[in-house]
Design a protein around this motif. Structure first.
Motif, PDB file in Angstrom:
ATOM      1  N   LEU A  31       0.831  -1.201   0.000  1.00 34.83           N
ATOM      2  CA  LEU A  31       0.000   0.000   0.000  1.00 34.83           C
ATOM      3  C   LEU A  31       0.867   1.254   0.000  1.00 34.83           C
ATOM      4  CD1 LEU A  31      -2.706  -1.043   2.621  1.00 34.83           C
ATOM      5  CD2 LEU A  31      -2.772  -1.302   0.130  1.00 34.83           C
ATOM      6  N   PRO A  32       0.483   2.260  -0.770  1.00 35.91           N
ATOM      7  CA  PRO A  32       1.256   3.509  -0.773  1.00 35.91           C
ATOM      8  C   PRO A  32       1.153   4.202   0.580  1.00 35.91           C
ATOM      9  CG  PRO A  32      -0.788   3.755  -2.013  1.00 35.91           C
ATOM     10  CD  PRO A  32      -0.668   2.295  -1.685  1.00 35.91           C
ATOM     11  N   THR A  33       2.237   4.817   0.990  1.00 40.93           N
ATOM     12  CA  THR A  33       2.266   5.528   2.271  1.00 40.93           C
ATOM     13  C   THR A  33       1.735   6.934   2.096  1.00 40.93           C
ATOM     14  OG1 THR A  33       4.545   6.228   1.855  1.00 40.93           O
ATOM     15  CG2 THR A  33       4.215   4.174   3.093  1.00 40.93           C
ATOM     16  N   ALA A  34       1.333   7.525   3.209  1.00 40.35           N
ATOM     17  CA  ALA A  34       0.843   8.901   3.177  1.00 40.35           C
ATOM     18  C   ALA A  34       1.983   9.850   2.832  1.00 40.35           C
ATOM     19  CB  ALA A  34       0.250   9.274   4.534  1.00 40.35           C
ATOM     20  N   ARG A  84     -10.269   4.765  -1.888  1.00 35.35           N
ATOM     21  CA  ARG A  84      -9.084   3.980  -1.561  1.00 35.35           C
ATOM     22  C   ARG A  84      -8.875   2.868  -2.586  1.00 35.35           C
ATOM     23  NH1 ARG A  84      -7.164   4.055   3.756  1.00 35.35           N
ATOM     24  NH2 ARG A  84      -8.544   5.823   4.027  1.00 35.35           N
ATOM     25  N   LEU A  85      -9.952   2.234  -3.057  1.00 36.59           N
ATOM     26  CA  LEU A  85      -9.840   1.216  -4.106  1.00 36.59           C
ATOM     27  C   LEU A  85      -9.244   1.820  -5.369  1.00 36.59           C
ATOM     28  CD1 LEU A  85     -10.490  -1.654  -5.250  1.00 36.59           C
ATOM     29  CD2 LEU A  85     -12.729  -0.741  -5.905  1.00 36.59           C
ATOM     30  N   ARG A  86      -9.712   3.003  -5.741  1.00 34.52           N
ATOM     31  CA  ARG A  86      -9.193   3.697  -6.927  1.00 34.52           C
ATOM     32  C   ARG A  86      -7.722   4.020  -6.771  1.00 34.52           C
ATOM     33  NH1 ARG A  86     -10.872   9.653  -6.848  1.00 34.52           N
ATOM     34  NH2 ARG A  86      -9.330   9.442  -5.163  1.00 34.52           N
ATOM     35  N   ASP A  87      -7.350   4.594  -5.631  1.00 31.08           N
ATOM     36  CA  ASP A  87      -5.964   5.001  -5.427  1.00 31.08           C
ATOM     37  C   ASP A  87      -5.031   3.797  -5.394  1.00 31.08           C
ATOM     38  OD1 ASP A  87      -6.926   7.564  -5.307  1.00 31.08           O
ATOM     39  OD2 ASP A  87      -6.841   7.707  -3.113  1.00 31.08           O
ATOM     40  N   TRP A  88      -5.441   2.744  -4.722  1.00 35.05           N
ATOM     41  CA  TRP A  88      -4.597   1.545  -4.649  1.00 35.05           C
ATOM     42  C   TRP A  88      -4.471   0.875  -6.007  1.00 35.05           C
ATOM     43  CZ3 TRP A  88      -7.170  -0.554   0.466  1.00 35.05           C
ATOM     44  CH2 TRP A  88      -6.689   0.215   1.538  1.00 35.05           C
ATOM     45  N   VAL A  93      -1.397  -1.821  -6.730  1.00 35.84           N
ATOM     46  CA  VAL A  93      -1.389  -2.715  -5.571  1.00 35.84           C
ATOM     47  C   VAL A  93      -1.959  -4.082  -5.932  1.00 35.84           C
ATOM     48  CG1 VAL A  93      -2.363  -3.122  -3.277  1.00 35.84           C
ATOM     49  CG2 VAL A  93      -1.453  -0.864  -3.879  1.00 35.84           C
ATOM     50  N   TRP A  94      -3.100  -4.115  -6.610  1.00 30.03           N
ATOM     51  CA  TRP A  94      -3.768  -5.400  -6.862  1.00 30.03           C
ATOM     52  C   TRP A  94      -2.982  -6.241  -7.855  1.00 30.03           C
ATOM     53  CZ3 TRP A  94      -6.020  -4.798  -2.766  1.00 30.03           C
ATOM     54  CH2 TRP A  94      -6.785  -3.683  -2.452  1.00 30.03           C
ATOM     55  N   GLN A  95      -2.364  -5.611  -8.845  1.00 27.66           N
ATOM     56  CA  GLN A  95      -1.545  -6.366  -9.789  1.00 27.66           C
ATOM     57  C   GLN A  95      -0.325  -6.965  -9.095  1.00 27.66           C
ATOM     58  OE1 GLN A  95      -2.192  -7.176 -12.924  1.00 27.66           O
ATOM     59  NE2 GLN A  95      -0.260  -8.293 -13.116  1.00 27.66           N
ATOM     60  N   ARG A  96       0.315  -6.180  -8.231  1.00 27.80           N
ATOM     61  CA  ARG A  96       1.488  -6.690  -7.514  1.00 27.80           C
ATOM     62  C   ARG A  96       1.110  -7.778  -6.517  1.00 27.80           C
ATOM     63  NH1 ARG A  96       4.232  -2.024  -4.712  1.00 27.80           N
ATOM     64  NH2 ARG A  96       2.304  -0.863  -5.063  1.00 27.80           N
ATOM     65  N   LEU A  97      -0.056  -7.646  -5.885  1.00 24.35           N
ATOM     66  CA  LEU A  97      -0.519  -8.690  -4.969  1.00 24.35           C
ATOM     67  C   LEU A  97      -0.751  -9.990  -5.727  1.00 24.35           C
ATOM     68  CD1 LEU A  97      -1.562  -9.660  -2.212  1.00 24.35           C
ATOM     69  CD2 LEU A  97      -3.822  -8.748  -2.855  1.00 24.35           C
ATOM     70  N   SER A 270      -6.738 -12.305  -7.025  1.00 23.58           N
ATOM     71  CA  SER A 270      -5.810 -12.457  -5.905  1.00 23.58           C
ATOM     72  C   SER A 270      -6.427 -13.286  -4.790  1.00 23.58           C
ATOM     73  CB  SER A 270      -5.400 -11.081  -5.373  1.00 23.58           C
ATOM     74  OG  SER A 270      -4.715 -10.330  -6.351  1.00 23.58           O
ATOM     75  N   LEU A 271      -7.710 -13.079  -4.511  1.00 21.40           N
ATOM     76  CA  LEU A 271      -8.378 -13.830  -3.451  1.00 21.40           C
ATOM     77  C   LEU A 271      -8.479 -15.313  -3.800  1.00 21.40           C
ATOM     78  CD1 LEU A 271     -11.228 -11.328  -2.510  1.00 21.40           C
ATOM     79  CD2 LEU A 271      -9.102 -11.763  -1.272  1.00 21.40           C
ATOM     80  N   ILE A 272      -8.730 -15.613  -5.070  1.00 22.28           N
ATOM     81  CA  ILE A 272      -8.775 -17.010  -5.496  1.00 22.28           C
ATOM     82  C   ILE A 272      -7.400 -17.651  -5.319  1.00 22.28           C
ATOM     83  CG2 ILE A 272      -9.120 -18.537  -7.483  1.00 22.28           C
ATOM     84  CD1 ILE A 272     -11.227 -16.525  -8.493  1.00 22.28           C
ATOM     85  N   CYS A 273      -6.353 -16.929  -5.697  1.00 23.77           N
ATOM     86  CA  CYS A 273      -4.995 -17.436  -5.492  1.00 23.77           C
ATOM     87  C   CYS A 273      -4.710 -17.631  -4.007  1.00 23.77           C
ATOM     88  CB  CYS A 273      -3.972 -16.474  -6.102  1.00 23.77           C
ATOM     89  SG  CYS A 273      -3.985 -16.392  -7.901  1.00 23.77           S
ATOM     90  N   TRP A 274      -5.184 -16.700  -3.179  1.00 23.70           N
ATOM     91  CA  TRP A 274      -4.941 -16.807  -1.748  1.00 23.70           C
ATOM     92  C   TRP A 274      -5.607 -18.040  -1.156  1.00 23.70           C
ATOM     93  CZ3 TRP A 274      -1.931 -16.036   1.980  1.00 23.70           C
ATOM     94  CH2 TRP A 274      -2.358 -15.998   3.309  1.00 23.70           C
ATOM     95  N   ARG A 275      -6.807 -18.362  -1.615  1.00 27.94           N
ATOM     96  CA  ARG A 275      -7.472 -19.584  -1.139  1.00 27.94           C
ATOM     97  C   ARG A 275      -6.624 -20.811  -1.450  1.00 27.94           C
ATOM     98  NH1 ARG A 275     -12.699 -17.888  -4.030  1.00 27.94           N
ATOM     99  NH2 ARG A 275     -13.649 -16.400  -2.610  1.00 27.94           N
ATOM    100  N   ARG A 276      -6.106 -20.876  -2.679  1.00 32.86           N
ATOM    101  CA  ARG A 276      -5.282 -22.012  -3.052  1.00 32.86           C
ATOM    102  C   ARG A 276      -4.020 -22.084  -2.192  1.00 32.86           C
ATOM    103  NH1 ARG A 276      -5.817 -24.524  -8.062  1.00 32.86           N
ATOM    104  NH2 ARG A 276      -7.978 -24.344  -8.784  1.00 32.86           N
ATOM    105  N   LEU A 277      -3.427 -20.932  -1.958  1.00 32.76           N
ATOM    106  CA  LEU A 277      -2.179 -20.905  -1.199  1.00 32.76           C
ATOM    107  C   LEU A 277      -2.413 -21.316   0.256  1.00 32.76           C
ATOM    108  CD1 LEU A 277       0.846 -20.247  -1.289  1.00 32.76           C
ATOM    109  CD2 LEU A 277       0.263 -17.876  -0.732  1.00 32.76           C
TER     110      LEU A 277
END
Length: 282
Positions: A31-34, A84-88, A93-97, A270-277
């Protein structure tokens, strides 16, 4: 605290939007810092971000409108979560996750790049960016989710287009969208050995382009009888699409902005990958 990644589809987790410590440990550094000198009264920003992320996931899972996000949940307002979803998403963020989780899946031996499977389901919507009149649904406006997964159904990449776009036009962009997957010694993997697809991708010019990338195209021919046997390996993409469309916000596209809908798509992958992991880490 409830777990975002485990058993959400089966219904065993009644609150899958609550972020557990293991997942937060992976997301927080992305996540980007302030900005320097930016004052935020009240609780620490890390806690605020975690609460807001829970609000974003609540909208993703339930499909509720942003303005209807219940304030008593303590996740902040719907507009705060939207911003926050837009900024992240703009910060990647979501691609890197997604890429981080793919690396971990490969490191644990759960990722199978011996073949990839592709398909393009339609999502209903109204007149918005990246929509079009579907030629197979009585001209109704809609978008398409173009998805490619590995041999076990783990999503590798996803793109969004209008419902009037031919499926085959996204074959090469999807292959190019597969990230460089690390996790093991040696060069990162980015290309599957084979790619499976149905008759909607039956164009010889695209077959040649796939061959040129060093990938074998296994695509059903138009006009041939069903029962070719390709479905025994293509079925995993149907499973992946079903998991994506289990998220209420992805079944029907409500977002006016295409980047917000794409953010939800990447987050869901990402959430689907997280379930598998998680099943591997237990």
């Amino acid at each position: 605290m409830g777990c975002v990644g485990c058993s959400g589809v089966s219904g065993r987790n009644p609150q899958p939007w609550l972020v557990d410590d293991e997942l937060w440990w992976r997301i927080e550094p992305l996540l980007p810092t302030a900005p320097p000198g930016h004052r935020r009264p009240g609780r620490k920003r890390a806690l605020e971000d975690r609460k807001v992320l829970c609000g974003i996931l609540f909208v993703l899972y339930t499909g509720i409108q942003w303005e209807w996000l219940p304030q008593e949940l303590g996740f902040g307002s719907g507009m705060t979560c939207w911003r926050r979803l837009r900024d992240w998403n703009n910060a990647g963020v979501w691609q890197r996750l997604h890429e981080m989780l793919l690396d971990e899946l490969r490191a644990t031996g759960r990722l199978d790049l011996s073949r990839a499977v592709i398909d393009s389901p339609r999502s209903g919507t109204q007149g918005r960016p990246k929509t079009g009149r579907s030629p197979v649904d009585r001209g109704r406006p809609g978008s398409k989710h173009h998805v490619i997964c590995d041999a076990t159904g783990i999503p590798l990449a996803v793109t969004l287009t209008g419902g009037n776009r031919n499926d085959v036009t996204q074959l090469m962009p999807l292959l190019a969208a597969i990230p460089r997957i690390r996790g093991r010694r040696g060069r990162p993997r980015q290309r599957p050995k084979e790619v499976y697809a149905d008759r909607g991708y039956d164009h010889d010019c695209y077959r040649r382009q796939v061959w040129a990338k060093g990938i074998k195209p296994v695509i059903a021919r138009r006009g041939t009888a069903h029962g070719s046997g390709l479905g025994t390996r293509r079925w995993v993409i149907e499973q992946t699409i079903a998991l994506l469309h289990w998220f209420g916000r992805l079944r029907i596209r409500w977002e006016t902005r295409d980047d917000i809908h794409e953010a939800f798509l990447k987050l869901a992958c990402s959430l689907i990958c997280w379930r598998r992991l998680r099943t591997t880490l237990r």
